[in-house]
Design a protein around this motif. Structure first.
Motif, mmCIF file in Angstrom:
data_model
loop_
_atom_site.group_PDB
_atom_site.id
_atom_site.type_symbol
_atom_site.label_atom_id
_atom_site.label_comp_id
_atom_site.label_asym_id
_atom_site.label_seq_id
_atom_site.Cartn_x
_atom_site.Cartn_y
_atom_site.Cartn_z
ATOM 1 N N ALA A 211 -2.917 11.465 -26.374
ATOM 2 C CA ALA A 211 -3.696 10.251 -26.611
ATOM 3 C C ALA A 211 -2.828 9.169 -27.234
ATOM 4 O O ALA A 211 -2.950 7.986 -26.891
ATOM 5 N N SER A 212 -1.926 9.565 -28.126
ATOM 6 C CA SER A 212 -1.037 8.585 -28.765
ATOM 7 C C SER A 212 -0.087 7.966 -27.760
ATOM 8 O O SER A 212 0.182 6.753 -27.793
ATOM 9 N N ARG A 213 0.416 8.770 -26.830
ATOM 10 C CA ARG A 213 1.309 8.233 -25.795
ATOM 11 C C ARG A 213 0.577 7.237 -24.905
ATOM 12 O O ARG A 213 1.121 6.192 -24.540
ATOM 13 N N ARG A 214 -0.667 7.550 -24.572
ATOM 14 C CA ARG A 214 -1.449 6.633 -23.735
ATOM 15 C C ARG A 214 -1.689 5.314 -24.468
ATOM 16 O O ARG A 214 -1.631 4.229 -23.862
ATOM 17 N N LEU A 215 -1.954 5.406 -25.761
ATOM 18 C CA LEU A 215 -2.159 4.199 -26.558
ATOM 19 C C LEU A 215 -0.916 3.317 -26.546
ATOM 20 O O LEU A 215 -0.997 2.103 -26.355
ATOM 21 N N VAL B 171 -0.805 0.714 -31.143
ATOM 22 C CA VAL B 171 -0.155 1.629 -32.073
ATOM 23 C C VAL B 171 -1.212 2.490 -32.755
ATOM 24 O O VAL B 171 -2.169 1.953 -33.327
ATOM 25 N N PRO B 172 -1.076 3.823 -32.693
ATOM 26 C CA PRO B 172 -2.012 4.683 -33.425
ATOM 27 C C PRO B 172 -1.735 4.616 -34.922
ATOM 28 O O PRO B 172 -0.585 4.492 -35.353
ATOM 29 N N ALA B 173 -2.798 4.698 -35.718
ATOM 30 C CA ALA B 173 -2.651 4.640 -37.170
ATOM 31 C C ALA B 173 -3.751 5.464 -37.818
ATOM 32 O O ALA B 173 -4.761 5.798 -37.178
ATOM 33 N N ILE B 174 -3.530 5.790 -39.090
ATOM 34 C CA ILE B 174 -4.519 6.538 -39.856
ATOM 35 C C ILE B 174 -4.795 5.780 -41.153
ATOM 36 O O ILE B 174 -3.882 5.237 -41.776
ATOM 37 N N ASP C 259 -13.385 9.851 -45.930
ATOM 38 C CA ASP C 259 -12.690 10.655 -44.926
ATOM 39 C C ASP C 259 -11.626 9.822 -44.221
ATOM 40 O O ASP C 259 -11.796 8.600 -44.049
ATOM 41 N N PRO C 260 -10.527 10.450 -43.807
ATOM 42 C CA PRO C 260 -9.521 9.726 -43.029
ATOM 43 C C PRO C 260 -10.127 9.189 -41.731
ATOM 44 O O PRO C 260 -11.062 9.779 -41.168
ATOM 45 N N MET C 261 -9.604 8.070 -41.279
ATOM 46 C CA MET C 261 -10.117 7.430 -40.066
ATOM 47 C C MET C 261 -8.960 7.051 -39.162
ATOM 48 O O MET C 261 -7.994 6.424 -39.599
ATOM 49 N N SER C 262 -9.043 7.441 -37.893
ATOM 50 C CA SER C 262 -8.021 7.100 -36.911
ATOM 51 C C SER C 262 -8.353 5.745 -36.285
ATOM 52 O O SER C 262 -9.499 5.492 -35.895
ATOM 53 N N VAL C 263 -7.329 4.873 -36.212
ATOM 54 C CA VAL C 263 -7.522 3.537 -35.648
ATOM 55 C C VAL C 263 -6.369 3.207 -34.709
ATOM 56 O O VAL C 263 -5.363 3.922 -34.651
ATOM 57 N N GLN C 264 -6.506 2.109 -33.999
ATOM 58 C CA GLN C 264 -5.432 1.596 -33.157
ATOM 59 C C GLN C 264 -5.293 0.097 -33.394
ATOM 60 O O GLN C 264 -6.268 -0.600 -33.646
ATOM 61 N N PHE D 11 15.540 3.378 -31.244
ATOM 62 C CA PHE D 11 16.367 2.264 -30.767
ATOM 63 C C PHE D 11 15.576 1.130 -30.121
ATOM 64 O O PHE D 11 16.079 0.020 -29.981
ATOM 65 N N LYS D 12 14.333 1.358 -29.758
ATOM 66 C CA LYS D 12 13.519 0.283 -29.202
ATOM 67 C C LYS D 12 12.839 -0.512 -30.320
ATOM 68 O O LYS D 12 12.668 -0.012 -31.426
ATOM 69 N N GLN D 13 12.492 -1.751 -30.030
ATOM 70 C CA GLN D 13 11.710 -2.546 -30.978
ATOM 71 C C GLN D 13 10.241 -2.150 -30.831
ATOM 72 O O GLN D 13 9.425 -2.891 -30.287
ATOM 73 N N GLN D 14 9.937 -0.972 -31.341
ATOM 74 C CA GLN D 14 8.599 -0.422 -31.165
ATOM 75 C C GLN D 14 8.173 0.345 -32.401
ATOM 76 O O GLN D 14 8.921 1.155 -32.943
ATOM 77 N N ILE D 15 6.950 0.076 -32.852
ATOM 78 C CA ILE D 15 6.336 0.822 -33.946
ATOM 79 C C ILE D 15 5.530 1.954 -33.336
ATOM 80 O O ILE D 15 4.732 1.741 -32.413
ATOM 81 N N LEU D 16 5.732 3.168 -33.839
ATOM 82 C CA LEU D 16 5.112 4.339 -33.234
ATOM 83 C C LEU D 16 3.840 4.795 -33.948
ATOM 84 O O LEU D 16 2.904 5.261 -33.310
ATOM 85 N N HIS D 17 3.814 4.660 -35.275
ATOM 86 C CA HIS D 17 2.650 5.150 -36.019
ATOM 87 C C HIS D 17 2.650 4.536 -37.413
ATOM 88 O O HIS D 17 3.702 4.222 -37.968
#
Length: 226
Positions: free
Chosen positions: A19-23, A29-32, A39-44, A85-91
């Motif tokens: 699911a994170s790869r699809r996002l 960007v997936p985040a918590i 309770d923890p909450m998953s967001v994008q 190495f990419k200009q990308q935020i993963l989580h």
């Protein structure tokens, strides 16, 4: 805090690496979001907007207004994973904050007036910044985005310590409660030649083996070769 910093997020239910790869492929960007006795909450979060925000110093130290499906929560960034190495935020990990509970956060140090100080204007003087950020404790409403260190009076030989930082009302540095050994130096002004001498003393000794210690063949071995 004088300035509000806003981010927009959407709740998500899909979990797992797939699911994170699809996002990420869709530009999000997936985040918590956790803490705050909830309770923890998953967001994008939309990546391009997030990337622009991440180029600012406040993104890492200020309290953020994170709007999740229209509901705003006060949060602090606690962790961010980047692509190697990419200009990308993963989580991202965000911590909820409560206005009535003290928090700990690292804030950047801004050094000002160094160039007009006696040390800054002296030839052959090196001014080093030993720390670029410091952990503080305070209520969310008192959290500064940075702490300013005025170096206008800095002279050669000066060492500025944590305890000399002028703190806003309601803000403390927890490390100072653990004794003088935790009152770390944040700025040092010294002659350049002193720094060179210290580096020379720290340099490792030569690994060359003295000629007298090089093993020589035994006489018997030499005879065998003949």
């Amino acid at each position: 805090m004088a300035t509000n910093h806003n981010l927009t997020a959407t709740g998500r239910k899909d979990e797992g690496k797939g699911a994170s790869r699809r996002l990420r492929r869709s530009g999000h960007v997936p985040a918590i979001v956790y803490g705050g006795h909830q309770d923890p909450m998953s967001v994008q979060i939309e990546h391009n907007h997030l990337w622009i925000a991440s180029q600012n110093e406040w993104f890492y130290s200020a309290i953020l207004d994170l709007a999740i499906d229209g509901k705003v929560e006060k949060v602090l960034l606690r962790d961010m994973q980047r692509h190697p190495f990419k200009q990308q935020i993963l989580h991202l990990d965000f911590l909820r904050v409560s206005e009535n509970e003290a928090l700990r956060a690292k804030v950047p140090l801004h050094f000002v007036n160094q160039e007009v100080s006696p040390a800054g204007k002296s030839a052959g003087v090196v001014v080093t910044h030993e720390l670029n950020e410091v952990e503080v404790s305070c209520l969310p409403k008192d959290l500064p985005e940075f702490l300013e260190i005025d170096l206008s009076e800095l002279v050669v030989g000066d060492i500025v310590h944590l305890s000399q930082i002028k703190l806003p009302k309601g803000v403390t540095i927890p490390a100072l409660a653990h004794g003088k050994e935790h009152d770390l130096a944040i700025v040092i002004a010294r002659h350049a030649r002193v720094e060179v001498e210290e580096e020379a003393e720290a340099a490792p000794e030569s690994a060359d083996v003295p000629a007298a210690k090089v093993a020589k063949p035994e006489a018997g071995d030499a005879a065998k070769k003949k």
